[in-house]
Motif scaffolding. Sequence first.
Motif, PDB file in Angstrom:
ATOM      1  N   GLU A 183       0.135   5.861  -0.192  1.00 55.39           N
ATOM      2  CA  GLU A 183      -0.804   6.970  -0.375  1.00 55.39           C
ATOM      3  C   GLU A 183      -0.028   8.240  -0.663  1.00 55.39           C
ATOM      4  OE1 GLU A 183      -1.890   8.480   4.058  1.00 55.39           O
ATOM      5  OE2 GLU A 183      -2.656   6.487   3.535  1.00 55.39           O
ATOM      6  N   ILE A 237      -5.050  10.086  -1.853  1.00 51.32           N
ATOM      7  CA  ILE A 237      -5.453   8.865  -2.547  1.00 51.32           C
ATOM      8  C   ILE A 237      -4.611   7.714  -2.013  1.00 51.32           C
ATOM      9  CG2 ILE A 237      -3.878   9.356  -4.476  1.00 51.32           C
ATOM     10  CD1 ILE A 237      -5.961   7.985  -6.341  1.00 51.32           C
ATOM     11  N   GLN A 238      -5.251   6.581  -1.782  1.00 50.12           N
ATOM     12  CA  GLN A 238      -4.537   5.381  -1.335  1.00 50.12           C
ATOM     13  C   GLN A 238      -4.576   4.356  -2.463  1.00 50.12           C
ATOM     14  OE1 GLN A 238      -6.254   2.827   1.733  1.00 50.12           O
ATOM     15  NE2 GLN A 238      -4.208   2.582   2.602  1.00 50.12           N
ATOM     16  N   PHE A 239      -3.433   3.706  -2.665  1.00 53.46           N
ATOM     17  CA  PHE A 239      -3.295   2.657  -3.668  1.00 53.46           C
ATOM     18  C   PHE A 239      -2.923   1.344  -2.999  1.00 53.46           C
ATOM     19  CE2 PHE A 239      -2.126   6.545  -5.987  1.00 53.46           C
ATOM     20  CZ  PHE A 239      -2.875   6.415  -7.145  1.00 53.46           C
ATOM     21  N   LYS A 287      -9.095   4.235  -2.215  1.00 49.93           N
ATOM     22  CA  LYS A 287      -9.987   5.263  -1.685  1.00 49.93           C
ATOM     23  C   LYS A 287      -9.352   6.644  -1.824  1.00 49.93           C
ATOM     24  CE  LYS A 287      -8.451   5.005   3.144  1.00 49.93           C
ATOM     25  NZ  LYS A 287      -8.838   4.863   4.520  1.00 49.93           N
ATOM     26  N   GLN A 288     -10.205   7.646  -1.653  1.00 51.16           N
ATOM     27  CA  GLN A 288      -9.780   9.041  -1.603  1.00 51.16           C
ATOM     28  C   GLN A 288     -10.434   9.681  -0.383  1.00 51.16           C
ATOM     29  OE1 GLN A 288     -10.417  11.387  -5.145  1.00 51.16           O
ATOM     30  NE2 GLN A 288      -9.832   9.708  -6.510  1.00 51.16           N
ATOM     31  N   ILE A 318      -3.540  13.531  -4.189  1.00 48.88           N
ATOM     32  CA  ILE A 318      -4.072  13.218  -5.519  1.00 48.88           C
ATOM     33  C   ILE A 318      -3.494  14.146  -6.583  1.00 48.88           C
ATOM     34  CG2 ILE A 318      -6.166  14.629  -5.442  1.00 48.88           C
ATOM     35  CD1 ILE A 318      -7.564  12.018  -6.613  1.00 48.88           C
ATOM     36  N   THR A 339       0.833  -1.194   0.000  1.00 49.34           N
ATOM     37  CA  THR A 339       0.000   0.000   0.000  1.00 49.34           C
ATOM     38  C   THR A 339       0.872   1.249   0.000  1.00 49.34           C
ATOM     39  OG1 THR A 339      -0.152   0.116   2.424  1.00 49.34           O
ATOM     40  CG2 THR A 339      -1.855  -1.142   1.290  1.00 49.34           C
ATOM     41  N   LYS A 347       0.629   3.893 -10.513  1.00 49.99           N
ATOM     42  CA  LYS A 347      -0.226   3.189 -11.482  1.00 49.99           C
ATOM     43  C   LYS A 347       0.614   2.373 -12.458  1.00 49.99           C
ATOM     44  CE  LYS A 347      -4.009   6.513 -11.213  1.00 49.99           C
ATOM     45  NZ  LYS A 347      -4.710   7.611 -11.924  1.00 49.99           N
ATOM     46  N   THR A 383       1.396   9.639  -8.478  1.00 52.58           N
ATOM     47  CA  THR A 383       0.245   8.801  -8.846  1.00 52.58           C
ATOM     48  C   THR A 383       0.495   8.072 -10.166  1.00 52.58           C
ATOM     49  OG1 THR A 383      -0.930  10.667  -9.865  1.00 52.58           O
ATOM     50  CG2 THR A 383      -1.437  10.200  -7.561  1.00 52.58           C
ATOM     51  N   HIS A 417      -3.494   0.063  -7.755  1.00 57.83           N
ATOM     52  CA  HIS A 417      -4.798   0.593  -8.147  1.00 57.83           C
ATOM     53  C   HIS A 417      -5.424   1.317  -6.957  1.00 57.83           C
ATOM     54  CE1 HIS A 417      -5.851  -3.390  -6.510  1.00 57.83           C
ATOM     55  NE2 HIS A 417      -6.980  -2.815  -6.144  1.00 57.83           N
ATOM     56  N   GLU A 418      -6.272   2.265  -7.272  1.00 57.63           N
ATOM     57  CA  GLU A 418      -6.880   3.116  -6.246  1.00 57.63           C
ATOM     58  C   GLU A 418      -7.830   2.323  -5.347  1.00 57.63           C
ATOM     59  OE1 GLU A 418     -10.037   6.788  -5.965  1.00 57.63           O
ATOM     60  OE2 GLU A 418      -8.807   6.642  -7.783  1.00 57.63           O
TER      61      GLU A 418
END
Length: 147
Positions: free
Chosen positions: A111, A143-145, A132-133, A114, A109, A124, A120, A129-130
């Motif tokens: 973050e 944004i958390q990935f 949450k925001q 954004i 994980t 990606k 970001t 992948h995203e």
Amino acid sequence: MIEILQNSKKEVANSIHSLFQLSYAVEAKLLNLKYFPPLKRPIESYQKSTSVFYGYLVEKERAGIIEISHSTTYTEINSLAVHPMFFRRGIGKGLIEFVFDSFDSKHFTVETAIKNIPATTLYKKLGFHEVKQWDTEIGIRKIQFIK
């Protein structure tokens, strides 16, 4: 070359802090922020941190640092900073790939803000992948990935 950093040593904590300050100053400008909490992180927090820090060296110069927390189920990238002199040279990518190769986790994980398009985009490209925001108390949209 990537090496583990002994952040409990004062001189190492100082060098970590210095690189993060340079990198985060650029990020604060990119986000158009006058107050950016990562710039307020004291040296002692690096020195006392239980996170693991790895440094990326280019010709004996520390070009980037990644800070992680790891468990059997996940590896969290807490911080990733690249010295501005080494932007756009694959340092961040190399550090993240090193973490992927070094830790056998079900999930990774990370973050960021954004509006931090370089970060970001990198996450990606590396298969995140995203999830949450949300908005922080000071108005930064985060944004958390996950991967």
